[in-house]
Scaffold this motif. Structure first.
Motif, mmCIF file in Angstrom:
data_model
loop_
_atom_site.group_PDB
_atom_site.id
_atom_site.type_symbol
_atom_site.label_atom_id
_atom_site.label_comp_id
_atom_site.label_asym_id
_atom_site.label_seq_id
_atom_site.Cartn_x
_atom_site.Cartn_y
_atom_site.Cartn_z
ATOM 1 N N MET A 45 4.215 17.879 23.532
ATOM 2 C CA MET A 45 5.316 17.225 24.258
ATOM 3 C C MET A 45 6.036 18.240 25.154
ATOM 4 S SD MET A 45 8.464 15.106 22.599
ATOM 5 C CE MET A 45 7.673 13.766 21.744
ATOM 6 N N LYS A 46 6.188 17.867 26.457
ATOM 7 C CA LYS A 46 6.902 18.772 27.370
ATOM 8 C C LYS A 46 8.389 18.727 27.069
ATOM 9 C CE LYS A 46 3.862 17.990 31.258
ATOM 10 N NZ LYS A 46 3.880 16.992 32.310
ATOM 11 N N LEU A 47 9.069 19.741 27.619
ATOM 12 C CA LEU A 47 10.500 19.836 27.341
ATOM 13 C C LEU A 47 11.247 18.613 27.874
ATOM 14 C CD1 LEU A 47 12.435 21.806 26.025
ATOM 15 C CD2 LEU A 47 12.855 22.815 28.265
ATOM 16 N N VAL A 48 10.891 18.192 29.111
ATOM 17 C CA VAL A 48 11.573 17.035 29.721
ATOM 18 C C VAL A 48 11.368 15.784 28.864
ATOM 19 C CG1 VAL A 48 11.713 15.593 31.780
ATOM 20 C CG2 VAL A 48 11.296 18.040 32.000
ATOM 21 N N ASP A 49 10.119 15.582 28.386
ATOM 22 C CA ASP A 49 9.804 14.425 27.539
ATOM 23 C C ASP A 49 10.663 14.405 26.280
ATOM 24 O OD1 ASP A 49 7.972 13.622 29.301
ATOM 25 O OD2 ASP A 49 6.234 14.451 28.218
ATOM 26 N N SER A 50 10.776 15.571 25.689
ATOM 27 C CA SER A 50 11.530 15.604 24.427
ATOM 28 C C SER A 50 13.014 15.317 24.675
ATOM 29 C CB SER A 50 11.341 16.948 23.724
ATOM 30 O OG SER A 50 11.675 17.992 24.576
ATOM 31 N N TYR A 51 13.533 15.725 25.844
ATOM 32 C CA TYR A 51 14.923 15.370 26.157
ATOM 33 C C TYR A 51 15.084 13.853 26.244
ATOM 34 C CZ TYR A 51 16.953 19.962 27.011
ATOM 35 O OH TYR A 51 17.460 21.211 26.845
ATOM 36 N N MET A 52 14.091 13.215 26.899
ATOM 37 C CA MET A 52 14.161 11.760 27.033
ATOM 38 C C MET A 52 14.074 11.083 25.671
ATOM 39 S SD MET A 52 12.072 11.074 30.528
ATOM 40 C CE MET A 52 12.088 9.310 30.313
ATOM 41 N N PHE A 53 13.235 11.652 24.829
ATOM 42 C CA PHE A 53 13.099 11.080 23.483
ATOM 43 C C PHE A 53 14.427 11.161 22.721
ATOM 44 C CE2 PHE A 53 12.251 12.018 18.951
ATOM 45 C CZ PHE A 53 11.775 10.773 18.600
ATOM 46 N N LEU A 54 15.071 12.320 22.836
ATOM 47 C CA LEU A 54 16.354 12.487 22.154
ATOM 48 C C LEU A 54 17.382 11.489 22.683
ATOM 49 C CD1 LEU A 54 16.768 16.358 21.834
ATOM 50 C CD2 LEU A 54 16.472 14.699 20.014
ATOM 51 N N ASP A 55 17.323 11.246 23.995
ATOM 52 C CA ASP A 55 18.238 10.306 24.622
ATOM 53 C C ASP A 55 18.047 8.899 24.053
ATOM 54 O OD1 ASP A 55 20.240 10.937 26.446
ATOM 55 O OD2 ASP A 55 19.359 9.494 27.882
ATOM 56 N N GLU A 56 16.780 8.510 23.913
ATOM 57 C CA GLU A 56 16.469 7.187 23.348
ATOM 58 C C GLU A 56 16.989 7.079 21.924
ATOM 59 O OE1 GLU A 56 12.341 6.143 23.470
ATOM 60 O OE2 GLU A 56 12.257 6.652 25.606
ATOM 61 N N LEU A 57 16.771 8.167 21.183
ATOM 62 C CA LEU A 57 17.193 8.178 19.779
ATOM 63 C C LEU A 57 18.708 7.996 19.687
ATOM 64 C CD1 LEU A 57 15.787 8.607 17.062
ATOM 65 C CD2 LEU A 57 16.487 10.986 17.165
ATOM 66 N N ARG A 58 19.431 8.691 20.628
ATOM 67 C CA ARG A 58 20.887 8.605 20.601
ATOM 68 C C ARG A 58 21.332 7.176 20.899
ATOM 69 N NH1 ARG A 58 23.096 12.500 24.598
ATOM 70 N NH2 ARG A 58 23.069 10.686 25.948
ATOM 71 N N ASN A 59 20.673 6.559 21.885
ATOM 72 C CA ASN A 59 21.015 5.169 22.212
ATOM 73 C C ASN A 59 20.833 4.253 21.013
ATOM 74 O OD1 ASN A 59 21.792 5.622 24.776
ATOM 75 N ND2 ASN A 59 19.765 5.232 25.673
ATOM 76 N N LEU A 60 19.722 4.477 20.297
ATOM 77 C CA LEU A 60 19.427 3.636 19.133
ATOM 78 C C LEU A 60 20.538 3.777 18.078
ATOM 79 C CD1 LEU A 60 17.387 1.840 17.589
ATOM 80 C CD2 LEU A 60 16.487 3.941 16.603
ATOM 81 N N ILE A 61 20.950 5.026 17.845
ATOM 82 C CA ILE A 61 21.976 5.244 16.817
ATOM 83 C C ILE A 61 23.298 4.598 17.237
ATOM 84 C CG2 ILE A 61 23.379 7.036 15.712
ATOM 85 C CD1 ILE A 61 20.780 8.725 15.644
ATOM 86 N N TYR A 62 23.620 4.703 18.550
ATOM 87 C CA TYR A 62 24.847 4.042 19.024
ATOM 88 C C TYR A 62 24.791 2.539 18.771
ATOM 89 C CZ TYR A 62 27.089 8.013 21.291
ATOM 90 O OH TYR A 62 27.737 9.185 21.524
ATOM 91 N N LYS A 63 23.601 1.978 19.040
ATOM 92 C CA LYS A 63 23.451 0.533 18.842
ATOM 93 C C LYS A 63 23.660 0.159 17.379
ATOM 94 C CE LYS A 63 20.471 -0.679 22.674
ATOM 95 N NZ LYS A 63 19.073 -0.420 23.030
ATOM 96 N N LEU A 64 23.092 0.996 16.504
ATOM 97 C CA LEU A 64 23.244 0.729 15.069
ATOM 98 C C LEU A 64 24.710 0.789 14.654
ATOM 99 C CD1 LEU A 64 20.258 2.672 13.482
ATOM 100 C CD2 LEU A 64 20.629 0.212 13.478
ATOM 101 N N LEU A 65 25.424 1.795 15.206
ATOM 102 C CA LEU A 65 26.842 1.937 14.851
ATOM 103 C C LEU A 65 27.636 0.726 15.340
ATOM 104 C CD1 LEU A 65 27.467 5.724 15.565
ATOM 105 C CD2 LEU A 65 27.405 4.587 13.354
ATOM 106 N N GLU A 66 27.310 0.251 16.580
ATOM 107 C CA GLU A 66 27.985 -0.936 17.117
ATOM 108 C C GLU A 66 27.744 -2.135 16.212
ATOM 109 O OE1 GLU A 66 27.822 0.058 21.864
ATOM 110 O OE2 GLU A 66 26.736 -1.689 21.104
ATOM 111 N N PHE A 67 26.485 -2.274 15.776
ATOM 112 C CA PHE A 67 26.126 -3.387 14.914
ATOM 113 C C PHE A 67 26.923 -3.335 13.607
ATOM 114 C CE2 PHE A 67 23.359 -5.057 11.467
ATOM 115 C CZ PHE A 67 23.416 -6.392 11.843
ATOM 116 N N ARG A 68 27.008 -2.112 13.049
ATOM 117 C CA ARG A 68 27.740 -1.963 11.791
ATOM 118 C C ARG A 68 29.194 -2.390 11.976
ATOM 119 N NH1 ARG A 68 29.238 3.872 9.877
ATOM 120 N NH2 ARG A 68 30.864 3.371 11.376
ATOM 121 N N ASP A 69 29.809 -1.921 13.100
ATOM 122 C CA ASP A 69 31.213 -2.271 13.334
ATOM 123 C C ASP A 69 31.390 -3.773 13.502
ATOM 124 O OD1 ASP A 69 31.852 0.329 13.101
ATOM 125 O OD2 ASP A 69 31.990 0.739 15.256
#
Lengths: 198, 335
Positions: free
Chosen positions: B1-25
């Protein structure tokens, strides 16, 4: 000054004695008939109800408790203590246990009602006349029925049982399915000590 | 995995966690309480262990023996495939008991059911938790699978008991998450000598630490911790309390009511009886007598009564520990 005895045959009697001392109440361990002299109130603590039931009969402590309650002494049972006060006892899995109890309170209890130790929990319970308190249910029984003068004064919602009784009162007797001494819920002790003064 | 790809992956992961937190609230706002019951916390585990105090936990191999133990007033049973005495005689690898037997005993008894797993065998422990055992004994009676490390007991909802021969050993086990300690003794010998030795060793170390604490000698506590490989916080807590910070039962070689009462005098909070009951020829009476002597240990009259309930002719013969070869000792397993 109020003098409280804690049945000290088996279980967590030291926790009760410690809490009573912190409340500046005179408290003594009770292991034989002579320990009942001058007592105003008695606590039957948590532990194994079958073990305490067996040990109680060896030195006549069982008869002394019945006499004490009949002469107006105030008694509180927690967990195993509640099982020992009840007139009817069943186990959730085993069914009829045929075990010894004092048969003092008009309540029916189910032992291990919420499951095994991995299902034990701490929860908030609303007790009539006391308020909301944080208490521990350790392999706890449930009070499923109260008749005549006995009255359920607290309920717990649990997926395994739905809504069942967690505390009951009958004249000078208080039965708790949970442990206030583990979470140091002072409010219930004050309620118990008020019963002595009444 | 290239560095740029892994940044994008982390970004997706962060979005997912935000969504989960919104759902919980949003779930909370709708007024649905998620889990109001707190299960398996350290306090819940401690609370359970606390209820065992002043009682006797008996080794059993099947539901008939379990029934005898419950009727005699045991606060719990410990299920083994073989009693420690027979483990010693049989040799070979000793493993956790048959799960079918454990389930059958749980269905017939109302008192807590414990079982042993091998030292370091986290999977046996997970199986025992899964079927609903109330207390797990990570035990030197069985053959250890890990010579270096014990199980990480903080990962479990079920409380653990561990054996110890000394205070440092006990504190290391508590650090790993044990909710309860028992002396190791020498299992299956019917000889209480080793349990006495270990209990006194623990008591002396506690007295030493307490002495350092009372005289304000923090440095001495540091040195003790360094020399004995013990976490400082636990040593300090022990020094403050003047006792082990968890419930401590005696085990190993208890065979008579007097043995049990002796261990209570030495500061045990209760006792485990292994081979002592079901290797005797009067198990029913002996089980009752040991329960009685454990509760009334401070009343000699009652201990006499208990001791009279059993006959010395019926006691298990036992083994003198001095005749055992070093490789036959179980107590040295897992320090």
């Amino acid at each position: 000054m109020v003098k409280v005895g804690v049945v000290a045959l088996q279980g967590d009697f030291l926790e009760h004695l410690q809490l009573l001392k912190e409340l500046r109440v005179e408290a003594i361990p009770v292991k034989s008939i002579k320990d009942f002299n001058g007592l105003d109130a008695l606590i039957i603590p948590g532990g194994e109800s079958t073990t305490i039931g067996f040990l109680m009969r060896v030195k006549g402590v069982d008869k002394a408790i019945v006499e004490f309650v009949e002469s107006g002494g105030v008694v509180m049972g927690t967990c195993a203590g509640t099982i020992l006060l009840a007139k009817s006892v069943k186990d959730r899995v085993v069914g009829d246990t045929g075990q010894f109890t004092l048969k003092l309170m008009d309540i029916a209890v189910v032992r291990n009602a919420f499951g095994r130790q991995r299902d034990s929990f701490i929860a908030k319970v609303m007790v009539e006349g006391v308020g909301e308190i944080d208490v521990a249910f350790i392999r706890a029984p449930a009070i499923v029925e109260a008749w005549n003068d006995a009255k359920i004064i607290a309920y717990i919602e649990h997926p395994a049982t739905n809504r069942v009784g967690a505390a009951a009162i009958e004249k000078n007797m208080l039965a708790l399915a949970f442990h206030p001494e583990i979470t140091k819920s002072i409010a219930i002790y004050n309620y118990f000590l008020d019963m002595v003064k009444r | 995995m290239k560095l740029v790809d892994s940044y994008m992956f982390l970004d997706e992961l962060r979005n997912l966690i935000y969504k989960l937190l919104e759902f919980r609230d949003s779930v909370r706002e709708e007024g649905l309480e998620l889990i109001p019951l707190r299960i398996g916390t350290p306090l819940v585990r401690y609370g359970f262990i606390s209820m065992l105090k002043g009682g006797v936990i008996m080794d059993v191999t099947n539901e008939e023996q379990g029934g005898i133990a419950e009727d005699a007033g045991a606060v719990g049973v410990m299920i083994l495939d073989k009693l420690p005495y027979d483990v010693r005689a049989a040799g070979g690898v000793a493993r956790t008991a048959d799960l079918n037997v454990i389930v059958r005993v749980m269905e017939t008894l109302t008192i807590p059911v414990s079982a042993k797993c091998r030292i370091g065998h986290a999977e046996e422990a997970r199986l025992l938790e899964e079927i609903g055992v109330d207390l797990i004994d990570e035990s030197e009676v069985l053959t250890p699978v890990d010579e270096k490390a014990h199980i990480d007991k903080w990962m479990f909802k079920t409380p653990f008991v561990n054996g110890a021969r000394s205070l440092p050993e006990a504190l290391r086990r508590i650090y790993e998450g044990a909710s309860m300690i028992r002396t190791k003794g020498e299992p299956g010998t019917g000889n209480v000598a080793e349990a006495v030795k270990h209990m006194k060793l623990v008591n002396r170390d506690i007295a030493t630490l307490r002495g350092y604490y009372m005289s304000g000698d923090v440095e001495a506590i540091w040195v003790y911790c360094k020399e004995n490989k013990v976490p400082y916080e636990l040593a300090l807590l022990t020094a403050k309390l003047g006792r082990l910070p968890v419930v401590n039962f005696a085990a190993g070689g208890i065979a008579t009511p007097a043995d049990a009462a002796l261990m209570m005098w030495l500061g045990a909070d209760g006792v485990f009886v292994g081979s002592g009951i079901f290797k005797s020829s009067d198990p029913e009476a002996r089980a009752r007598a040991i329960v009685l002597a454990t509760s009334y240990y401070d009343d000699p009259e009652t201990v006499v009564e208990a001791q009279k309930m059993v006959s010395e002719k019926a006691s298990m013969l036992g083994i003198d520990v001095r005749t055992l070869k070093p490789e036959q000792l179980m107590q040295v397993r897992g320090e």
